[in-house]
Each structure stands twice: as structure tokens, then as C-alpha cells.
Design a protein around this motif. Structure first.
Motif, mmCIF file in Angstrom:
data_model
loop_
_atom_site.group_PDB
_atom_site.id
_atom_site.type_symbol
_atom_site.label_atom_id
_atom_site.label_comp_id
_atom_site.label_asym_id
_atom_site.label_seq_id
_atom_site.Cartn_x
_atom_site.Cartn_y
_atom_site.Cartn_z
ATOM 1 N N VAL A 254 -12.997 -5.805 -3.782
ATOM 2 C CA VAL A 254 -12.925 -5.481 -5.322
ATOM 3 C C VAL A 254 -12.900 -7.149 -5.808
ATOM 4 C CG1 VAL A 254 -11.395 -5.218 -7.177
ATOM 5 C CG2 VAL A 254 -11.374 -3.655 -5.488
ATOM 6 N N PHE A 272 -3.609 -7.489 -8.377
ATOM 7 C CA PHE A 272 -4.182 -6.339 -7.624
ATOM 8 C C PHE A 272 -3.207 -5.567 -6.915
ATOM 9 C CE2 PHE A 272 -6.052 -4.340 -4.113
ATOM 10 C CZ PHE A 272 -7.266 -3.513 -4.690
ATOM 11 N N SER A 276 -2.578 -1.745 -7.846
ATOM 12 C CA SER A 276 -2.890 -0.665 -6.939
ATOM 13 C C SER A 276 -1.709 0.203 -6.770
ATOM 14 C CB SER A 276 -3.619 -1.313 -5.881
ATOM 15 O OG SER A 276 -4.230 -0.125 -5.116
ATOM 16 N N TYR A 324 -12.913 -0.825 -8.320
ATOM 17 C CA TYR A 324 -11.583 -0.458 -7.690
ATOM 18 C C TYR A 324 -11.874 0.899 -7.025
ATOM 19 C CZ TYR A 324 -6.707 1.098 -6.914
ATOM 20 O OH TYR A 324 -5.605 1.570 -6.289
#
Length: 357
Positions: A254, A272, A276, A324
Motif C-alpha cells: 500500500v 496503517f 487496518s 488498501y
């Protein structure tokens, strides 16, 4: 002694659209007369105040007599009491079932029961919508809900066919039925910035992608029931955050795709793993009824708020979610692509709709 009478005989029922709207909005006859006078109808028609009052009373009486037919719109076409052309019938039905977004926003996700009906005084005061109009709108929500609750097949189509509504209005009613069935939390302070149309859009995404009916047109259940097999399968996505190698690999893919394309790259890279975890944990918990109810508050708290704090623009949000989602397809040991696509397609659409001030 002679008496002069003006007599008019006709068989088409006279219905003024503006007067109908005043009746729907909950005005009394006298208030409706005042509004019509202020609109200049006396000069326009060269009529007296007495004639205007008589006309308004007569039309209000007609609308009240039509109301029981409007509760089951198919009856309107087959009755003989009122001669109403088809285009006028369609207008009467559409306007009768139309509702104020501000009102719908207040009752969205609540049980369509007597308890909520008791709150209509407060909702009327808060929204500025007359109580009589609030009652009509609430009773319509309840009526549509009760009828389609018993029907199988596509929710929007069932509403459209049974109540003869336009596609747009049928979709809005489908959102109300869907929220009432699943009891999504919409009243929390952090969700107050979201409009009825924001929620209706998201409901459409969920109905079209996550329900039993979205995958099987012959499904016994209607479109309000989320696909339990799919929800169960979402637990498999946890490997994206529990397997350290996969998590690092996903982040690397990503970030490589985003580098140089956004002003908030450093924030995206630093956050991130938390972001996530937020999205994957929402997925993994959707087998629990309470977590389904908290779906929107979870999206706001675990994803939208952190991004807003780092000042992501809507364009940057769309870019991030695209990479993503797509980067997961390249992960060697990730085998849940179909479930991932079905999940992230809805998540991306909902977040992008909800990501505003």
C-alpha cells in the motif's frame, strides 16, 4: 322571493396540488386559507374570502375521504367514488408517502412502535414539522414495514409494487425498513453529522451486497436479512492483522503505491496498522447482533475520525481505500479474495459517503 344559485356539475374530482400539500403538511383549514390568501389566490381567481374558505374546506374533506384508499394505493385505481385521472392518482400517492428527511433521520433505526410514536411531540418541536404531518409519516413507515415484513424477494421491488411508489421513494423506504429491522445505532452524538440520505445510501449498499437476497434472487428471506454465511466468513479476514508477515507485506504494498501521490503519506504510513486493525476487527465482529447495530459508530470511531484528525481529503481517502483493497489481491498467502471484495466494496462506498464535515 327569488334565490340565485350557481351550480356546476362534473364528474372529475377537483384537487388542487397546493391545497393537498397544505393538508399533508398538517395545516388546519383556517391556516391553509391564510396561506392561500397570502399567496395571492384571491386576486388570481377573483374570488371572495368566503368562496376560498368553502373551497378549502371542500378539498380538505375530499382528501380525508381519500385517505383510507391511500393506505392501500392499489384500491385508488379500482374505486368508483372519485373520478381521478391516473396521473393525478400517482401524484396523490407519491406525495402522501413522501416524507421529510429531517423527520426520517430522527426515527431511523428506532423500533416502529407505540414507544417511538410517543416521542413524536418532541420530534415535531425539534424539526419544526407539524405534529399531524409527523404522525402521517410515522404511520406510513409502520404500514410499509408491516406489509413488506411478510413478503419474500427484493425489498425495493416489493415496496414499489405494493405501494405504487417511484423507484427513488421506494429505495428510501427500503432504507427505513432495513434500519428498523436491524436496529442500527444512529442516535449517538458522533453520528449526528450524518444525514438521512447518507444512511439511505449505505443501506442501499448493504442491501445490494451483504443480504441473502443480494446473492440469491430465490432466497426465502427478504433483503433485510444479512447473509449469515458471509458474516461468518468475515472472521477469516483476521489473518490480515494476526499474521505479522502478511500485515507487513500489506503495508509495504500500500505504501509503495501511495508514495509521492499524497500530502499525508507520512500519516498514512504511521497509522496503517491501526487503521487496518480497525477495519478487519469490524468485519470479524459482525456475527454478533450488537456489533451489527454498532456498525456505523465503529466506522466513525475506528477509521473516519483518525483520518479526519490527520486531515485527509476525500480524494486521499478514496486513493487509500482503493490501494488498501487492491493490494490484498497480491498477497501470496491470502486466500479469501471473494469475501474481501464483497466486504471492502461496501466499506469503501460507505466510508466515502460518510467522510464529510
Amino acid at each position: 322571493m327569488s334565490v340565485e344559485l350557481d351550480v356546476f356539475v362534473g364528474n372529475t374530482t377537483i384537487m388542487d396540488k397546493e391545497v393537498y400539500q397544505l393538508w399533508l403538511n398538517g395545516y388546519t383549514v383556517n391556516d391553509a386559507v391564510r396561506v392561500r390568501m397570502e399567496g395571492g389566490v384571491l386576486e388570481e381567481c377573483e374570488a371572495s374570502a368566503e368562496v376560498l374558505l368553502s373551497d378549502t374546506m371542500d378539498q380538505f374533506r375530499t382528501f380525508q375521504m381519500c385517505e383510507r384508499l391511500l393506505h392501500n394505493p392499489a384500491k385508488l385505481a379500482n374505486q368508483l367514488l372519485f373520478q381521478i385521472p391516473p396521473d393525478r392518482q400517482a401524484m396523490l400517492i407519491e406525495r402522501y408517502y413522501a416524507f421529510d428527511d429531517a423527520f426520517a433521520r430522527e426515527v431511523l433505526g428506532k423500533k416502529l412502535s407505540k414507544g417511538t410514536k410517543k416521542d413524536l411531540d418532541d420530534i415535531s418541536a425539534k424539526t419544526g414539522i407539524m405534529l399531524k404531518s409527523c404522525r402521517r409519516q410515522f404511520d406510513n413507515f409502520k404500514r410499509v414495514f408491516k406489509v413488506v415484513e411478510e413478503l419474500k424477494g427484493p425489498l425495493v421491488e416489493n415496496i414499489r409494487q405494493h405501494f405504487l411508489l417511484s423507484d427513488t421513494l421506494a429505495r428510501d423506504y427500503a432504507a427505513i425498513v432495513f434500519f428498523a429491522s436491524n436496529r442500527f445505532e444512529t442516535g449517538k452524538r458522533k453520528l449526528q453529522y450524518l444525514t438521512f440520505q447518507d444512511f439511505a445510501f449505505c443501506a442501499g449498499q448493504l442491501i445490494n451486497n451483504w443480504t441473502l437476497g443480494s446473492m440469491d434472487n430465490l432466497a426465502e428471506d427478504m433483503d433485510v436479512d444479512l447473509d449469515k454465511e458471509f458474516l461468518q466468513g468475515l472472521k477469516d479476514l483476521k489473518i490480515l492483522i494476526t499474521d505479522k508477515d502478511l500485515l507487513d507485506q500489506h503495508k509495504s504494498l500500500v505504501c509503495t503505491a501511495l508514495r509521492g501521490k499524497t500530502k499525508v503519506f507520512n500519516e498514512m504510513e504511521a497509522n496503517f496498522k491501526n487503521l487496518s486493525r480497525g477495519l478487519v476487527n469490524i468485519a470479524a465482529k459482525l456475527t454478533n447482533t450488537k456489533d451489527v447495530r454498532d456498525f456505523f459508530i465503529d466506522l466513525v470511531e475506528k477509521f473516519i475520525e483518525p483520518c479526519r484528525a490527520d486531515r485527509w481529503s476525500p480524494v486521499e481517502m478514496a486513493l487509500y481505500l482503493t490501494h488498501y483493497t487492491n493490494s490484498a489481491h497480491i498477497l501470496d498467502t491470502f486466500r479469501y479474495q471473494a469475501v474481501w471484495n464483497r466486504y471492502m466494496g461496501v466499506i469503501k462506498s460507505c466510508i466515502l459517503r460518510m467522510y464529510h464535515d
